[in-house]
Write a protein that holds these residues in place. Structure first.
Motif, PDB file in Angstrom:
ATOM      1  N   PHE A 135      24.853  41.763  56.902  1.00  0.00           N
ATOM      2  CA  PHE A 135      25.281  40.844  55.843  1.00  0.00           C
ATOM      3  C   PHE A 135      24.770  41.320  54.487  1.00  0.00           C
ATOM      4  O   PHE A 135      25.498  41.317  53.490  1.00  0.00           O
ATOM      5  CB  PHE A 135      24.793  39.431  56.137  1.00  0.00           C
ATOM      6  N   SER A 146      32.318  45.250  42.822  1.00  0.00           N
ATOM      7  CA  SER A 146      32.484  44.427  41.626  1.00  0.00           C
ATOM      8  C   SER A 146      31.974  45.105  40.361  1.00  0.00           C
ATOM      9  O   SER A 146      32.549  44.939  39.295  1.00  0.00           O
ATOM     10  CB  SER A 146      31.744  43.097  41.796  1.00  0.00           C
ATOM     11  N   PHE A 147      30.887  45.849  40.481  1.00  0.00           N
ATOM     12  CA  PHE A 147      30.228  46.302  39.256  1.00  0.00           C
ATOM     13  C   PHE A 147      30.390  47.781  38.964  1.00  0.00           C
ATOM     14  O   PHE A 147      30.111  48.213  37.868  1.00  0.00           O
ATOM     15  CB  PHE A 147      28.745  45.942  39.300  1.00  0.00           C
ATOM     16  N   ARG A 154      33.963  52.238  44.255  1.00  0.00           N
ATOM     17  CA  ARG A 154      34.545  50.909  44.476  1.00  0.00           C
ATOM     18  C   ARG A 154      35.219  50.835  45.836  1.00  0.00           C
ATOM     19  O   ARG A 154      35.058  49.871  46.581  1.00  0.00           O
ATOM     20  CB  ARG A 154      35.567  50.592  43.374  1.00  0.00           C
TER      21      ARG A 154
ATOM     22  N   TYR B 454      21.098  33.539  55.107  1.00  0.00           N
ATOM     23  CA  TYR B 454      22.507  33.715  54.773  1.00  0.00           C
ATOM     24  C   TYR B 454      22.880  32.932  53.519  1.00  0.00           C
ATOM     25  O   TYR B 454      23.594  33.406  52.643  1.00  0.00           O
ATOM     26  CB  TYR B 454      23.393  33.264  55.949  1.00  0.00           C
ATOM     27  N   LEU B 457      21.280  34.540  50.299  1.00  0.00           N
ATOM     28  CA  LEU B 457      21.932  35.790  49.928  1.00  0.00           C
ATOM     29  C   LEU B 457      23.293  35.514  49.287  1.00  0.00           C
ATOM     30  O   LEU B 457      23.640  36.088  48.257  1.00  0.00           O
ATOM     31  CB  LEU B 457      22.101  36.657  51.184  1.00  0.00           C
ATOM     32  N   THR B 458      24.028  34.565  49.915  1.00  0.00           N
ATOM     33  CA  THR B 458      25.357  34.232  49.383  1.00  0.00           C
ATOM     34  C   THR B 458      25.239  33.611  48.000  1.00  0.00           C
ATOM     35  O   THR B 458      25.947  33.991  47.066  1.00  0.00           O
ATOM     36  CB  THR B 458      26.071  33.247  50.316  1.00  0.00           C
ATOM     37  N   PHE B 461      24.183  36.094  45.309  1.00  0.00           N
ATOM     38  CA  PHE B 461      25.278  36.966  44.937  1.00  0.00           C
ATOM     39  C   PHE B 461      26.329  36.232  44.105  1.00  0.00           C
ATOM     40  O   PHE B 461      26.829  36.747  43.102  1.00  0.00           O
ATOM     41  CB  PHE B 461      25.912  37.551  46.196  1.00  0.00           C
ATOM     42  N   VAL B 464      25.054  35.840  40.610  1.00  0.00           N
ATOM     43  CA  VAL B 464      25.139  37.106  39.868  1.00  0.00           C
ATOM     44  C   VAL B 464      26.579  37.336  39.428  1.00  0.00           C
ATOM     45  O   VAL B 464      26.856  37.717  38.298  1.00  0.00           O
ATOM     46  CB  VAL B 464      24.608  38.266  40.741  1.00  0.00           C
ATOM     47  N   LEU B 465      27.494  37.081  40.359  1.00  0.00           N
ATOM     48  CA  LEU B 465      28.913  37.252  40.044  1.00  0.00           C
ATOM     49  C   LEU B 465      29.303  36.356  38.879  1.00  0.00           C
ATOM     50  O   LEU B 465      30.023  36.751  37.968  1.00  0.00           O
ATOM     51  CB  LEU B 465      29.778  36.892  41.256  1.00  0.00           C
ATOM     52  N   TYR B 468      27.793  37.626  35.528  1.00  0.00           N
ATOM     53  CA  TYR B 468      28.449  38.837  35.028  1.00  0.00           C
ATOM     54  C   TYR B 468      29.948  38.773  35.219  1.00  0.00           C
ATOM     55  O   TYR B 468      30.596  39.762  35.488  1.00  0.00           O
ATOM     56  CB  TYR B 468      27.872  40.063  35.731  1.00  0.00           C
ATOM     57  N   VAL B 472      32.977  41.729  35.711  1.00  0.00           N
ATOM     58  CA  VAL B 472      33.751  41.780  36.952  1.00  0.00           C
ATOM     59  C   VAL B 472      35.234  41.698  36.653  1.00  0.00           C
ATOM     60  O   VAL B 472      36.036  42.459  37.209  1.00  0.00           O
ATOM     61  CB  VAL B 472      33.316  40.626  37.891  1.00  0.00           C
ATOM     62  N   ARG B 475      36.443  44.889  35.416  1.00  0.00           N
ATOM     63  CA  ARG B 475      36.586  45.888  36.476  1.00  0.00           C
ATOM     64  C   ARG B 475      37.837  45.604  37.315  1.00  0.00           C
ATOM     65  O   ARG B 475      38.493  46.518  37.785  1.00  0.00           O
ATOM     66  CB  ARG B 475      35.388  45.861  37.435  1.00  0.00           C
ATOM     67  N   ALA B 476      38.046  44.320  37.506  1.00  0.00           N
ATOM     68  CA  ALA B 476      39.138  43.952  38.385  1.00  0.00           C
ATOM     69  C   ALA B 476      40.480  44.167  37.706  1.00  0.00           C
ATOM     70  O   ALA B 476      41.506  44.220  38.353  1.00  0.00           O
ATOM     71  CB  ALA B 476      39.002  42.503  38.817  1.00  0.00           C
ATOM     72  N   MET B 481      41.422  49.433  33.832  1.00  0.00           N
ATOM     73  CA  MET B 481      40.889  50.530  34.629  1.00  0.00           C
ATOM     74  C   MET B 481      41.669  51.800  34.351  1.00  0.00           C
ATOM     75  O   MET B 481      41.117  52.869  34.174  1.00  0.00           O
ATOM     76  CB  MET B 481      40.998  50.211  36.128  1.00  0.00           C
TER      77      MET B 481
END
Lengths: 254, 599
Positions: A135, A146-147, A154, B454, B457-458, B461, B464-465, B468, B472, B475-476, B481
């Motif tokens: 995980f 993402s980064f 990627r 779990y 961690l989720t 993350f 953080v997402l 930032y 993101v 980038r997406a 790009m």
């Protein structure tokens, strides 16, 4: 407070010392071919609630030496239940099974056996930790996706993350299955030779005309249980898929 | 040319033509008073001076009648032809008995060919026929087999024929089951197979061929249904049954028509009940010798062989004992060797290779004794004697089998090495270290820290997402790009162009340059290549924040590339190196231009 900690430590140490010395005494008795005593000592350790795969393995050996193959099989099975990777227990179990009065060959499905072996690769906790690591790697992969700006990175992050997520799910399923196997008491071993099993379909009777007998060491899958007078009877399925009722005192639970 | 071809054709034909053969066709059995034919056939040749043999007990009625036939067949393009001449003689059988018909002779191309002599059995006529009764059915006369006639149990039945009426216990006897019928059989099915209680039965393969046989003064079609060698397992009068069968026989409807009498076959089905035959089984004489191995038969012999040249400790060697003879090979117990106690023994393996022949099973019984010597030295494997009951002499006979002396050399010292296939002799020893006892197994899965792990961690993350999220999003964004990657892609193309330039491939160079530039602007300005032209490039680039001067330079490079691509070398205004460096500069200029923050 300090005193309590000291007291607690004392208790821990004394329990450890007791167990340690009991283990040594059992080994000594076993080496002197005094198997009954070794069995008694190991049994008392089991009674105290402290168990391990190795303990059951040694107890199985002692029972085999004492000539009780049914209980030897039972203890090897218990050892394997706690640790399916205990290869000595597996080898001895196979060996003792060849000495049994009758041997029922279970119907084996190759896919089931494959998954069983896969599941036995790690302990339930090993699988759980694998899942956790997977995980974390999935998160890292997703973060990379993402980064990072590089297309290669990627892609790696994306697909690696997916693989890790799948691995995480798989490891958790394995952990759950292995854990269930370790905690569930689904199986039993016949302990006495010529144990009579009643084949009356709905309720157990001790004087059934419809009956067959099994010898010590036969493995049973428990399906149901019922009280008859003071005794508990179990509805069981044998390895050759016959269903019957058996007196609870004649079997050892795994 | 044609002649050569025809010669070749003739040659190939003659190659294919088979050799001349001369043979006889005759019935094996005839019934006295009946007529029969014997035909001598000469194939693939012309003969002369034919001479037929005499047929004793028979009267020649007519012959020879000569017939010719020719057949041509083409198989897989290969042509083969057969021609045959038949000389047919018609006889009438006069007297019963078995007679020998000698060889017929014929001369082909100066060589004399002969047929083989044959045996002819002349059976007596049916007793019932000679008594003059019109009703009786005769196997050889179709006219008597009219439909509607009841089929008697003496007309179709099954009989069990034993080769001997009296045998010893365990002595083999050949039991033949025969179907006797006055009619031809069209269908046949066993309803209930014979059971051989108190016997060990060994089946003999048979082919279902019909023949004539005279039984109780009557002639029948006879079919052998089954043959088994039976070994009685106990003494007394035992019964061998035949089983029950269902079959169809052929009777004929005789119809008088304008053209004479016509016969139409009609199937009639019937059931045949089981017959049984008694077999008298004598017990083997007492007292039996102590070393009797249960073998009953004749000609038993024993030989033995060590299969390994060198015998070493801890290595398996095999001693094979072979018992050969005729008798009850499948139910005897092989003699035993006495092995020294220093040898570990495996269970002996027995292999039986036997075939039924006559009243016995004949073949060999091989017993493999596998042993593993445990110590070095000279050892004797003790032999002995064993005895069997000889049914010919009616006495027990003793056969000695000798012992073997073996020299055991030192084998591989690693007696503790365990091979995968070697079975365990004892359980593995107890575990003497720390048993690692614990009160109960703590399971990580489903525990609180497992969930927390779990969840944390989720959450971490996700936050953080969230923080930032702009990065993101950037980038997406695929367009962005592409825009960022435009320089890199163009760089790759330019590199290839430079390679072509160094090699002097002008056309390839310009093509690569154009692709690089168009591709670069397409990515950078987010306009598909198909819609790109000079106008929208200069407009977009001005929008992008470039100077007029810079845009003009870029357009000039594009023009230059497009012009030079198809021009002759002399026409090019600028050398390739210049074009290349200018293009690089132009792209660098676009890259270094800061994008206005308006969109």
């Amino acid at each position: 407070m300090k005193r309590y900690i000291f007291l607690f430590a004392m208790i821990l140490v004394s329990v450890a010392v007791f167990a340690q010395s009991a283990e040594n005494r059992a080994i000594k008795a076993y080496d002197n071919k005094n198997y009954e005593e070794a069995i008694n000592i190991y049994d008392s350790i089991v009674q105290s609630g402290n168990v391990s795969s190795r303990l059951f393995y040694n107890l199985g050996n002692a029972y085999y030496r004492a000539g009780d193959n049914g209980k030897a099989v039972w203890n090897y099975e218990r050892a394997l239940k706690l640790n399916p990777r205990n290869t000595e227990a597996r080898e001895n179990l196979e060996f003792v099974k060849t000495k049994l009065t009758e041997r029922i060959l279970p119907e084996e499905n190759i896919i089931v056996v494959f998954f069983q072996e896969l599941q036995d690769l790690m302990s339930p906790n090993g699988w759980a930790v694998t899942g956790m690591v997977a995980f974390a790697l999935f998160i890292i992969g997703f973060a990379t996706y993402s980064f990072c700006s590089g297309l290669g990175m990627r892609k790696l992050g994306f697909f690696g993350g997916i693989v890790m997520l799948l691995l995480c799910i798989f490891a958790n399923v394995m952990s759950s299955k292995a854990g269930k196997r370790m905690t569930e008491m689904r199986y039993a071993i016949v302990l006495n030779d010529s144990t009579t099993l009643s084949t009356v379909s709905h309720h157990p009777t001790s004087t059934a005309e419809e009956a067959f007998s099994l010898h010590a060491g036969a493995k049973l899958e428990k399906l149901d249980s019922a009280k008859l007078d003071t005794e508990t009877w179990y509805k069981v399925r044998t390895e050759d898929r016959r269903e019957a009722w058996v007196d609870g005192s004649a079997i050892g639970h795994i | 040319m044609i002649r050569i071809l025809s010669t070749l054709l003739m040659l190939s034909l003659s190659l294919i033509a088979s050799a001349a053969t001369f043979r006889v066709q005759a019935p094996r059995q005839v019934i006295a008073g009946n007529t029969f034919q014997i035909t001598y056939v000469l194939e693939n040749a012309d003969g002369e001076g034919f001479k037929q043999p005499d047929v004793p007990n028979c009267k020649l009625l007519y012959g020879p009648a000569t017939s010719r036939s020719q057949s041509v067949s083409i198989v897989n393009g290969k042509r083969s032809s057969t021609s045959s001449i038949g000389y047919t003689f018609t006889y009438r059988a006069e007297k019963q008995g078995t007679v020998t018909v000698g060889s017929a002779k014929i001369v082909v191309d100066g060589k004399t060919l002969t047929t083989s002599a044959i045996k002819l059995e002349i059976l007596p006529p049916d007793r019932s026929a000679s008594s003059g009764s019109q009703q009786s059915v005769q196997a050889y006369d179709v006219n008597t087999q009219t439909s509607g006639k009841p089929i008697g149990s003496d007309e179709v039945f099954v009989r069990v024929v034993l080769s001997k009426p009296t045998v010893y216990e365990q002595e083999g006897v050949l039991s033949t089951m025969k179907l006797y019928s006055k009619y031809q059989i069209s269908k046949f099915q066993a309803l209930e197979l014979p059971t051989y209680n108190d016997f060990l039965a060994e089946e003999v393969p048979v082919t279902l061929n019909g023949s004539f046989e005279n039984y109780n003064g009557e002639n029948y079609y006879v079919y052998v249904l089954k043959q088994v060698v039976l070994f009685p397992q106990k003494s007394g009068v035992l019964e061998v049954s035949s089983g029950t069968y269902e079959l169809s026989v052929v009777q004929f409807d005789i119809i008088n028509t304008a053209f004479g009498r016509m016969r139409t076959p009609v199937d009639r089905s019937l059931k045949i009940k089981s017959n049984s035959t008694k077999l008298n089984v004598k017990p083997l004489p007492s007292p039996r010798p102590a070393d009797f191995i249960g073998a009953v038969g004749t000609g038993f012999k024993i030989s033995s062989k060590l299969n390994n040249k060198a015998i070493r400790t801890n290595e398996a060697s095999t001693l094979t004992l072979q018992l050969s003879g005729s008798g009850n090979l499948k139910s005897l117990s092989a003699p035993r060797y006495q092995f020294p106690s220093q040898f570990d023994l495996y269970d002996p393996q027995t292999k039986i290779d036997a075939k039924p022949s006559g009243n016995f099973l004949t073949g060999t019984v091989n017993v493999d004794y596998t042993f593993v010597p445990q110590s070095v030295g000279k050892f004797t494997i003790g032999g002995g004697t064993c005895s069997y009951f000889n049914v010919k002499t009616g006495k027990y006979e003793s056969i000695p089998f000798e012992g073997k002396t073996v020299d055991v050399a030192k084998g591989s010292s690693s007696s503790t090495v365990k091979f995968g296939s070697e079975p365990m002799r004892d359980i593995l020893p107890v575990f003497k270290g720390d048993l690692e006892l614990s009160r109960s197994a703590s399971i990580v899965l489903g525990s609180w820290y497992n969930w927390v792990y779990y969840l944390l961690l989720t959450l971490a993350f996700a936050s953080v997402l969230f923080i930032y999220r702009k990065t993101v999003k950037e980038r997406a964004n695929v367009t962005l790009m592409k825009r960022k990657g435009a320089n890199r892609v163009a760089g790759k193309r330019l590199k290839r162009a430079k390679m072509f330039m160094n090699k002097g491939k002008k056309e390839a160079f310009y093509e690569e340059m154009l692709t690089a530039l168009w591709g670069y602007f397409s990515d950078k300005l987010s306009i598909p290549v198909s819609e790109l032209n000079r106008d929208n490039i200069s407009r977009e680039l001005l929008d992008y924040g470039m100077t007029e001067d810079g845009v003009n330079r870029i357009i000039r490079i594009l023009d230059e590339c497009e012009f030079s691509r198809y021009a002759r070398p002399a026409d090019s205004e600028m050398p390739m190196a210049d074009v290349y460096s200018q293009a690089c500069d132009a792209i660098g200029e676009v890259e270094s231009t800061k994008r206005p923050n308006k969109k």
